[in-house]
Design an enzyme around this catalytic site. Structure first.
Site, PDB file in Angstrom:
ATOM      1  N   LYS A  28     -17.806 107.555  61.030  1.00 15.58           N
ATOM      2  CA  LYS A  28     -16.655 108.416  60.815  1.00 15.58           C
ATOM      3  C   LYS A  28     -15.392 107.664  61.215  1.00 15.58           C
ATOM      4  O   LYS A  28     -15.515 106.671  61.926  1.00 15.58           O
ATOM      5  CB  LYS A  28     -16.801 109.716  61.592  1.00 15.58           C
ATOM      6  CG  LYS A  28     -16.764 109.518  63.087  1.00 15.58           C
ATOM      7  CD  LYS A  28     -16.608 110.800  63.811  1.00 15.58           C
ATOM      8  CE  LYS A  28     -15.175 111.288  63.776  1.00 15.58           C
ATOM      9  NZ  LYS A  28     -14.658 111.656  65.092  1.00 15.58           N
ATOM     10  N   ASP A  58     -22.953 111.244  61.414  1.00 12.89           N
ATOM     11  CA  ASP A  58     -22.256 112.167  62.304  1.00 12.89           C
ATOM     12  C   ASP A  58     -23.098 112.163  63.568  1.00 12.89           C
ATOM     13  O   ASP A  58     -24.206 112.714  63.573  1.00 12.89           O
ATOM     14  CB  ASP A  58     -22.222 113.568  61.672  1.00 12.89           C
ATOM     15  CG  ASP A  58     -21.494 114.572  62.535  1.00 12.89           C
ATOM     16  OD1 ASP A  58     -21.561 114.446  63.777  1.00 12.89           O
ATOM     17  OD2 ASP A  58     -20.860 115.482  61.978  1.00 12.89           O
ATOM     18  N   HIS A  59     -22.592 111.549  64.617  1.00 10.03           N
ATOM     19  CA  HIS A  59     -23.495 111.315  65.756  1.00 10.03           C
ATOM     20  C   HIS A  59     -23.950 112.624  66.412  1.00 10.03           C
ATOM     21  O   HIS A  59     -24.953 112.651  67.112  1.00 10.03           O
ATOM     22  CB  HIS A  59     -22.892 110.327  66.766  1.00 10.03           C
ATOM     23  CG  HIS A  59     -21.858 110.922  67.676  1.00 10.03           C
ATOM     24  ND1 HIS A  59     -20.588 111.194  67.290  1.00 10.03           N
ATOM     25  CD2 HIS A  59     -21.930 111.293  68.970  1.00 10.03           C
ATOM     26  CE1 HIS A  59     -19.919 111.708  68.292  1.00 10.03           C
ATOM     27  NE2 HIS A  59     -20.709 111.780  69.340  1.00 10.03           N
ATOM     28  N   LYS A 100     -28.079 114.206  68.125  1.00 12.40           N
ATOM     29  CA  LYS A 100     -28.371 114.716  69.471  1.00 12.40           C
ATOM     30  C   LYS A 100     -29.629 115.591  69.403  1.00 12.40           C
ATOM     31  O   LYS A 100     -29.757 116.408  68.484  1.00 12.40           O
ATOM     32  CB  LYS A 100     -27.190 115.535  69.998  1.00 12.40           C
ATOM     33  CG  LYS A 100     -25.932 114.691  70.253  1.00 12.40           C
ATOM     34  CD  LYS A 100     -24.793 115.577  70.755  1.00 12.40           C
ATOM     35  CE  LYS A 100     -23.465 114.829  70.788  1.00 12.40           C
ATOM     36  NZ  LYS A 100     -23.338 113.833  71.830  1.00 12.40           N
ATOM     37  N   GLU A 102     -13.975 118.681  76.227  1.00 14.17           N
ATOM     38  CA  GLU A 102     -14.050 117.323  76.783  1.00 14.17           C
ATOM     39  C   GLU A 102     -13.071 117.202  77.940  1.00 14.17           C
ATOM     40  O   GLU A 102     -11.976 117.776  77.898  1.00 14.17           O
ATOM     41  CB  GLU A 102     -13.664 116.298  75.724  1.00 14.17           C
ATOM     42  CG  GLU A 102     -14.603 116.234  74.560  1.00 14.17           C
ATOM     43  CD  GLU A 102     -14.250 115.047  73.665  1.00 14.17           C
ATOM     44  OE1 GLU A 102     -14.825 113.970  73.869  1.00 14.17           O
ATOM     45  OE2 GLU A 102     -13.391 115.206  72.788  1.00 14.17           O
ATOM     46  N   ASP A 142     -10.711 115.070  64.101  1.00 16.22           N
ATOM     47  CA  ASP A 142     -11.614 114.235  64.902  1.00 16.22           C
ATOM     48  C   ASP A 142     -12.919 114.966  65.263  1.00 16.22           C
ATOM     49  O   ASP A 142     -13.984 114.357  65.308  1.00 16.22           O
ATOM     50  CB  ASP A 142     -10.867 113.825  66.185  1.00 16.22           C
ATOM     51  CG  ASP A 142     -11.647 112.841  67.025  1.00 16.22           C
ATOM     52  OD1 ASP A 142     -12.094 111.821  66.466  1.00 16.22           O
ATOM     53  OD2 ASP A 142     -11.811 113.082  68.248  1.00 16.22           O
ATOM     54  N   HIS A 162     -18.148 117.274  63.297  1.00 14.71           N
ATOM     55  CA  HIS A 162     -19.186 117.694  64.246  1.00 14.71           C
ATOM     56  C   HIS A 162     -19.332 119.213  64.326  1.00 14.71           C
ATOM     57  O   HIS A 162     -20.427 119.761  64.259  1.00 14.71           O
ATOM     58  CB  HIS A 162     -18.877 117.181  65.650  1.00 14.71           C
ATOM     59  CG  HIS A 162     -18.570 115.711  65.718  1.00 14.71           C
ATOM     60  ND1 HIS A 162     -19.250 114.785  64.984  1.00 14.71           N
ATOM     61  CD2 HIS A 162     -17.662 115.007  66.441  1.00 14.71           C
ATOM     62  CE1 HIS A 162     -18.791 113.579  65.254  1.00 14.71           C
ATOM     63  NE2 HIS A 162     -17.821 113.685  66.128  1.00 14.71           N
ATOM     64  N   LYS A 216      -9.327 118.164  74.228  1.00 15.26           N
ATOM     65  CA  LYS A 216      -9.411 117.073  75.201  1.00 15.26           C
ATOM     66  C   LYS A 216      -8.743 117.549  76.482  1.00 15.26           C
ATOM     67  O   LYS A 216      -7.879 118.422  76.466  1.00 15.26           O
ATOM     68  CB  LYS A 216      -8.685 115.841  74.660  1.00 15.26           C
ATOM     69  CG  LYS A 216      -9.325 115.308  73.382  1.00 15.26           C
ATOM     70  CD  LYS A 216      -9.606 113.827  73.481  1.00 15.26           C
ATOM     71  CE  LYS A 216     -10.260 113.275  72.244  1.00 15.26           C
ATOM     72  NZ  LYS A 216     -11.682 112.955  72.411  1.00 15.26           N
TER      73      LYS A 216
END
Ligand code: BG6
Length: 505
Positions: free
Chosen positions: A165, A194-195, A199, A233, A252, A257, A357
């Protein structure tokens, strides 16, 4: 001591290939890809005949990258490290100096690939992994095609392309990138990563829903009041200001995600577990999300940017004070959204998404909040929180069902209680990078956990009206939340307006 419930005896390794990493001297390779390769090999999911070819702009020798591999493994994998295995992987790891971000330089690669295919007996299979800045994705893919390094989609040996991405900056640029990739690769050869989909707790969502009979009957508008998806986060821009300032939270985190998490929660049961069947159902969810009209944006979306504040008792600077961020930046570091999935299962059920964030805690969780019992016979029950299924994606990997129970004693009193399953019960304290399954799947040709072109398109169509509306109107109140707080007050109003509230963390 009872046997662990997961049977690990039946392991089939992925077919051998050369994994070619563009951007191979960078952080992604060091922190994620190389440790993931070791983890896969150590659990026997990797064929012994494979090789890794790292490509980068820095002048490095094979020996230097082999030393880096060992450092990464020691830093990010679970001890004790198997030194014989590590040495074998080191012998199969190579480096080639680029840059490879302009098509014509790629021709040199061909000779190296032939040499490695012969030495490591990989049958000529190649997995090209684009871990470069996004402006190089198109030129590299075009260069691979022009150099004749891409095999036909339906034959052996195979060539596949893994693309990191961000996939485009908006709908138009994503479509343009897609056209370029399709100039060299067919859709089944393209694995848009898409990490989050790697998971374990996210992979489990599909299985939780569709292998248990328990959840499906209540997984709909009759029983579910609303869904919350929160990705909080504590990190700030972390030296990535140059990238992040052009992206923002909506691009982002939310476009990719979080919409993927929403798809896994909202999708219909697929007719089989084949990749295309699963992806068909996911894209239907994205297509069922109503497009937000410009005049509606302020009602359903809230943006924020952090100012200075305190995280874990330590003072931290505001976003505008981060390196490479302009001091009048209007980039969103926080986004909250109210969406609806307009289909028979979900009509009228709000999905609230919130990410930011510099929030007080790192926490990714999905809350399915159920409706109250149809008739509340006890006033004590009225005061209890409603039943919830909370899927804790990270860092605490567990699933908890919240309900209430009678307190012991002659008087009727209720207490909130929870029933919990923790991933540690299945996996001990294994350190995983989240890339193991994704790499394995790409090598095995299983695209289930990757974005298909129409999914990317549909996801951009969901967020594009918001991006346009936000770009058209400069926020007057930025920064509007202090680092270490739960975001701007508007995010609370978003749910309070519906008579609901965010689950307390
Ligand atoms: C990345 C974003 O995709 O995901 C980062 O670019 C973000 O900004 C990261 O920090 C979060 O990933 P994780 O796995 O730590 O939740």
């Amino acid at each position: 001591m009872t046997d662990p419930p997961c049977d690990r005896s039946d392991v089939s390794p992925a077919p051998p290939c050369v994994l070619v990493v563009f951007g191979g001297s960078g952080d992604l390779a060091r922190r994620k890809l190389l440790p993931a390769i070791y983890n896969l090999a150590s659990s026997r999911f990797l064929d012994e005949r494979g090789a890794v070819l790292l490509l980068g702009a820095k002048p490095l020798s094979d020996d230097a990258v082999r030393a880096r591999l060992a450092e990464s493994v020691r830093e990010f994998c679970t001890p004790p490290i198997d030194s014989a295995l590590l040495e074998r992987l080191q012998r199969a790891t190579y480096y080639l100096e680029g840059p490879f971000n302009r098509g014509r330089e790629i021709e040199r690669l061909g000779t190296k690939l032939q040499e490695l295919a012969a030495r490591h007996d990989t049958s000529g299979n190649a997995l090209f992994y684009l871990a470069t800045p996004p402006d190089a994705f198109g030129p590299i893919a075009a260069g691979l095609g022009a150099a004749g390094l891409v095999r036909p989609a339906d034959g052996q040996p195979w060539s596949r392309l893994v693309v990191e991405k961000p996939f485009g900056h908006d709908l138009t640029s994503a479509r343009a990138l897609d056209r370029t990739l399709h100039g060299s690769f067919a859709e089944p050869q393209i694995f848009r990563i898409d990490h989050y989909l790697g998971k374990e707790t996210v992979q489990n969502l599909l299985l939780l829903r569709f292998t248990n009979g328990l959840f499906e009957p209540i997984w709909n508008r009759r029983y579910v009041d609303h869904v919350q998806i929160v990705v909080a986060e504590t990190l700030g821009a972390e030296g990535r200001g140059a990238y992040y300032d052009g992206a923002g939270a909506l691009r982002d985190m939310l476009q990719n995600h979080m919409l993927q998490l929403l798809c896994l929660i909202a999708m219909e049961p697929p007719i089989s577990f084949a990749a295309e069947q699963i992806r068909n159902e996911k894209v239907k969810v994205l297509e069922a999300i109503g497009q937000v009209a410009p005049e509606e944006v302020a009602r359903v979306a809230v943006r924020g940017q952090y100012g200075p504040g305190t995280i874990d008792g330590m003072p931290v600077p505001g976003y505008r004070q981060e390196p490479d961020v302009p001091d009048d930046s209007v980039t969103d570091t926080f986004a909250a959204l109210r969406l609806e999935v307009d289909n028979w299962r979900w009509a009228g059920v709000p999905f609230y998404l919130r990410t930011g964030k510099r929030l007080p805690r790192r926490d990714t969780e999905i809350t399915i909040q159920f409706r109250r019992a149809p008739l509340i016979l006890l006033s004590a029950a009225q005061r209890q929180p409603p039943n919830r299924l909370v899927i804790h994606v990270q860092p605490d990997e567990r699933i908890a069902l919240h309900f209430h129970a009678k307190c012991p004693g002659p008087q009727i009193r209720l207490a909130p209680v929870e029933m919990t399953f923790s991933y540690r019960e299945l996996d001990g304290a294994q350190r995983r990078t989240g890339y193991e399954t994704l790499l394995y799947d790409a090598m095995a040709g299983d695209a289930t956990s990757f974005h298909r072109a129409d999914m990317i398109d549909a996801a951009w169509r969901v967020v594009n009206p918001l991006l346009d509306a936000w770009a058209a109107e400069r926020p007057a109140d930025f920064p509007n939340y202090a680092a270490g707080s739960w975001g701007p007050a508007g995010a609370d109003d978003l749910v309070h307006r519906d008579g609901r509230s965010w689950r307390r963390h």
